[in-house]
Motif scaffolding. Structure first.
Motif, PDB file in Angstrom:
ATOM      1  N   PRO A 104       0.850  -1.293   0.180  1.00 37.28           N
ATOM      2  CA  PRO A 104      -0.231  -0.006   0.122  1.00 37.28           C
ATOM      3  C   PRO A 104       0.948   1.136  -0.148  1.00 37.28           C
ATOM      4  N   PHE A 105       0.384   2.290  -0.721  1.00 33.70           N
ATOM      5  CA  PHE A 105       1.127   3.331  -0.827  1.00 33.70           C
ATOM      6  C   PHE A 105       0.470   4.641  -0.763  1.00 33.70           C
ATOM      7  N   ALA A 106       1.114   5.695  -0.757  1.00 33.19           N
ATOM      8  CA  ALA A 106       0.675   7.149  -0.715  1.00 33.19           C
ATOM      9  C   ALA A 106       1.617   7.715  -1.527  1.00 33.19           C
ATOM     10  N   ILE A 107       0.985   8.827  -2.442  1.00 32.90           N
ATOM     11  CA  ILE A 107       1.585   9.728  -3.374  1.00 32.90           C
ATOM     12  C   ILE A 107       1.689  11.184  -3.106  1.00 32.90           C
ATOM     13  N   ILE A 108       2.770  11.800  -2.868  1.00 33.93           N
ATOM     14  CA  ILE A 108       2.886  13.380  -2.716  1.00 33.93           C
ATOM     15  C   ILE A 108       3.575  14.101  -3.743  1.00 33.93           C
ATOM     16  N   ASN A 109       3.378  15.136  -3.689  1.00 35.17           N
ATOM     17  CA  ASN A 109       4.184  16.165  -4.299  1.00 35.17           C
ATOM     18  C   ASN A 109       5.588  16.696  -3.604  1.00 35.17           C
ATOM     19  N   ALA A 110       6.496  16.655  -4.254  1.00 30.97           N
ATOM     20  CA  ALA A 110       8.028  16.809  -3.458  1.00 30.97           C
ATOM     21  C   ALA A 110       7.884  18.464  -3.113  1.00 30.97           C
ATOM     22  N   ASP A 111       7.061  19.131  -3.496  1.00 28.94           N
ATOM     23  CA  ASP A 111       7.146  20.829  -3.003  1.00 28.94           C
ATOM     24  C   ASP A 111       5.844  21.111  -2.170  1.00 28.94           C
ATOM     25  N   ASP A 112       5.081  20.154  -1.697  1.00 31.90           N
ATOM     26  CA  ASP A 112       4.160  20.643  -0.703  1.00 31.90           C
ATOM     27  C   ASP A 112       4.341  20.047   0.468  1.00 31.90           C
ATOM     28  N   TYR A 113       3.935  20.945   1.334  1.00 34.87           N
ATOM     29  CA  TYR A 113       4.063  20.473   2.950  1.00 34.87           C
ATOM     30  C   TYR A 113       2.847  19.904   3.368  1.00 34.87           C
ATOM     31  N   TYR A 114       2.593  18.685   4.047  1.00 33.47           N
ATOM     32  CA  TYR A 114       1.564  18.142   4.604  1.00 33.47           C
ATOM     33  C   TYR A 114       1.444  18.222   6.059  1.00 33.47           C
ATOM     34  N   GLY A 115       2.522  17.953   6.664  1.00 36.01           N
ATOM     35  CA  GLY A 115       2.308  17.658   8.250  1.00 36.01           C
ATOM     36  C   GLY A 115       2.011  16.338   8.564  1.00 36.01           C
ATOM     37  N   VAL A 116       2.532  15.956   9.816  1.00 38.78           N
ATOM     38  CA  VAL A 116       2.464  14.615  10.027  1.00 38.78           C
ATOM     39  C   VAL A 116       1.356  14.091  10.608  1.00 38.78           C
ATOM     40  N   SER A 117       0.293  14.844  10.657  1.00 38.07           N
ATOM     41  CA  SER A 117      -1.047  14.335  10.919  1.00 38.07           C
ATOM     42  C   SER A 117      -1.746  13.972   9.603  1.00 38.07           C
ATOM     43  N   ALA A 118      -1.427  14.440   8.548  1.00 33.31           N
ATOM     44  CA  ALA A 118      -1.681  13.828   7.182  1.00 33.31           C
ATOM     45  C   ALA A 118      -1.249  12.601   6.801  1.00 33.31           C
ATOM     46  N   TYR A 119      -0.107  12.131   7.318  1.00 35.40           N
ATOM     47  CA  TYR A 119       0.464  10.765   7.039  1.00 35.40           C
ATOM     48  C   TYR A 119      -0.027   9.852   8.040  1.00 35.40           C
ATOM     49  N   GLU A 120      -0.418  10.416   9.039  1.00 36.02           N
ATOM     50  CA  GLU A 120      -1.006   9.511  10.107  1.00 36.02           C
ATOM     51  C   GLU A 120      -2.599   9.145   9.481  1.00 36.02           C
ATOM     52  N   THR A 121      -3.165  10.056   9.048  1.00 36.41           N
ATOM     53  CA  THR A 121      -4.627   9.722   8.662  1.00 36.41           C
ATOM     54  C   THR A 121      -4.676   8.684   7.162  1.00 36.41           C
ATOM     55  N   ILE A 122      -3.777   9.140   6.381  1.00 41.60           N
ATOM     56  CA  ILE A 122      -3.742   8.582   5.193  1.00 41.60           C
ATOM     57  C   ILE A 122      -3.229   6.845   5.620  1.00 41.60           C
ATOM     58  N   LEU A 123      -2.337   6.827   6.472  1.00 48.90           N
ATOM     59  CA  LEU A 123      -1.846   5.469   6.609  1.00 48.90           C
ATOM     60  C   LEU A 123      -2.969   4.878   7.414  1.00 48.90           C
ATOM     61  N   GLN A 124      -3.583   5.233   8.301  1.00 52.13           N
ATOM     62  CA  GLN A 124      -4.916   4.537   9.036  1.00 52.13           C
ATOM     63  C   GLN A 124      -5.855   4.014   7.837  1.00 52.13           C
ATOM     64  N   LYS A 125      -6.142   5.023   6.864  1.00 52.65           N
ATOM     65  CA  LYS A 125      -6.945   4.843   5.921  1.00 52.65           C
ATOM     66  C   LYS A 125      -6.434   3.421   5.005  1.00 52.65           C
ATOM     67  N   LEU A 126      -5.253   3.444   4.785  1.00 58.12           N
ATOM     68  CA  LEU A 126      -4.386   2.370   4.100  1.00 58.12           C
ATOM     69  C   LEU A 126      -4.687   1.189   4.468  1.00 58.12           C
ATOM     70  N   LEU A 127      -4.888   1.247   5.681  1.00 64.65           N
ATOM     71  CA  LEU A 127      -5.217  -0.173   6.624  1.00 64.65           C
ATOM     72  C   LEU A 127      -6.613  -0.764   6.564  1.00 64.65           C
ATOM     73  N   THR A 128      -7.578   0.115   5.873  1.00 59.53           N
ATOM     74  CA  THR A 128      -8.848  -0.080   5.613  1.00 59.53           C
ATOM     75  C   THR A 128      -9.283  -0.387   4.164  1.00 59.53           C
ATOM     76  N   LEU A 129      -8.152  -0.343   3.416  1.00 66.91           N
ATOM     77  CA  LEU A 129      -8.599  -0.455   1.813  1.00 66.91           C
ATOM     78  C   LEU A 129      -8.571  -1.899   1.448  1.00 66.91           C
ATOM     79  N   LYS A 130      -9.249  -2.290   0.232  1.00 66.19           N
ATOM     80  CA  LYS A 130      -8.857  -3.576  -0.195  1.00 66.19           C
ATOM     81  C   LYS A 130      -7.545  -3.577  -1.019  1.00 66.19           C
ATOM     82  N   PRO A 131      -6.938  -4.726  -0.912  1.00 66.56           N
ATOM     83  CA  PRO A 131      -5.677  -4.863  -1.777  1.00 66.56           C
ATOM     84  C   PRO A 131      -5.749  -4.262  -3.260  1.00 66.56           C
ATOM     85  N   THR A 132      -6.646  -4.284  -3.932  1.00 68.38           N
ATOM     86  CA  THR A 132      -6.813  -3.735  -5.076  1.00 68.38           C
ATOM     87  C   THR A 132      -8.223  -2.985  -5.349  1.00 68.38           C
TER      88      THR A 132
END
Length: 217
Positions: free
Chosen positions: A121-149
């Motif tokens: 499972p992966f997340a994609i970001i732009n190199a020149d945008d700042y998101y903050g640690v909470s955004a990564y925590e949020t998307i990581l938790q969501k990745l745990l709930t998604l179907k494999p494909t």
């Protein structure tokens, strides 16, 4: 579960006028994507994949890639680093590239270029945008709930929290339908007025009113 952060760092920087993905902004010359990696690893991502232009790998390695390989996740696991070159070799055979096209395509093309080095499972970001640690925590938790494909998700922000009091900004404006993403419209000159109004100065009467409830990625 292990997860990968894919960083799109192959942009041409044509509007910016330089290599904005590697320009330093921090007190010791850190680039924005270095802060992104730090936050993502803290959140639990174990692998970093840089999508880069041909010939750019030595620059990224020297800037931060070699150092990232010495980092560890909160669980003590070493952080993996990989590189994927964005060129036209990843374009499917059924698609004919216009002869005048010289620069890479967008996000989908970038993701295709990384398909050989991303197996989790992966997340994609732009190199020149700042998101903050909470955004990564949020998307990581969501990745745990998604179907494999066949499933994906996006972290969105209220447009009102991303505009500036000093001039216009460019944003991808999201249309939602019952909580699902329906459309993303690139809007280049969004302006906030003293009375709180938010409008697209190039198209004030548009399909999606830019009020305080609008989201952007």
């Amino acid at each position: 579960m292990k997860a990968t952060l894919v960083i799109m760092a192959a942009g041409m920087g044509s509007r910016y006028g330089g290599e904005k993905q590697t320009d330093g902004i921090g007190p010791h010359g850190e680039a924005i994507m270095e802060y992104s990696v730090y936050d993502a690893v803290r959140a639990g991502f174990h692998k970093i994949v840089f999508i880069i232009k041909p010939g750019m790998e030595p620059t990224i390695r020297a800037l931060c890639g070699d150092r990232i390989e010495t980092m560890h996740t909160p669980q003590g696991e070493p952080v993996e680093v990989a590189y994927a070159v964005q060129d036209f070799s990843s374009i499917p055979a059924f698609y004919t590239i216009p002869p005048e096209r010289k620069k890479p395509f967008g996000t989908v093309h970038a993701a295709l270029c990384a398909r050989d080095v991303v197996r989790e499972p992966f997340a994609i970001i732009n190199a020149d945008d700042y998101y903050g640690v909470s955004a990564y925590e949020t998307i990581l938790q969501k990745l745990l709930t998604l179907k494999p494909t066949g499933e994906g998700a996006m972290v969105g922000y209220r447009l009102k929290n991303t505009v500036s009091d000093n001039g216009t900004v460019s944003r991808g404006v999201c249309q939602l339908d019952s909580g699902s993403l329906r459309k993303v419209k690139e809007t280049l000159k969004i302006k906030k007025y003293p009375d709180g109004r938010i409008t697209d100065t190039e198209n004030p009467v548009q399909e999606v009113p830019l009020d305080r409830r609008v989201w952007c990625p």
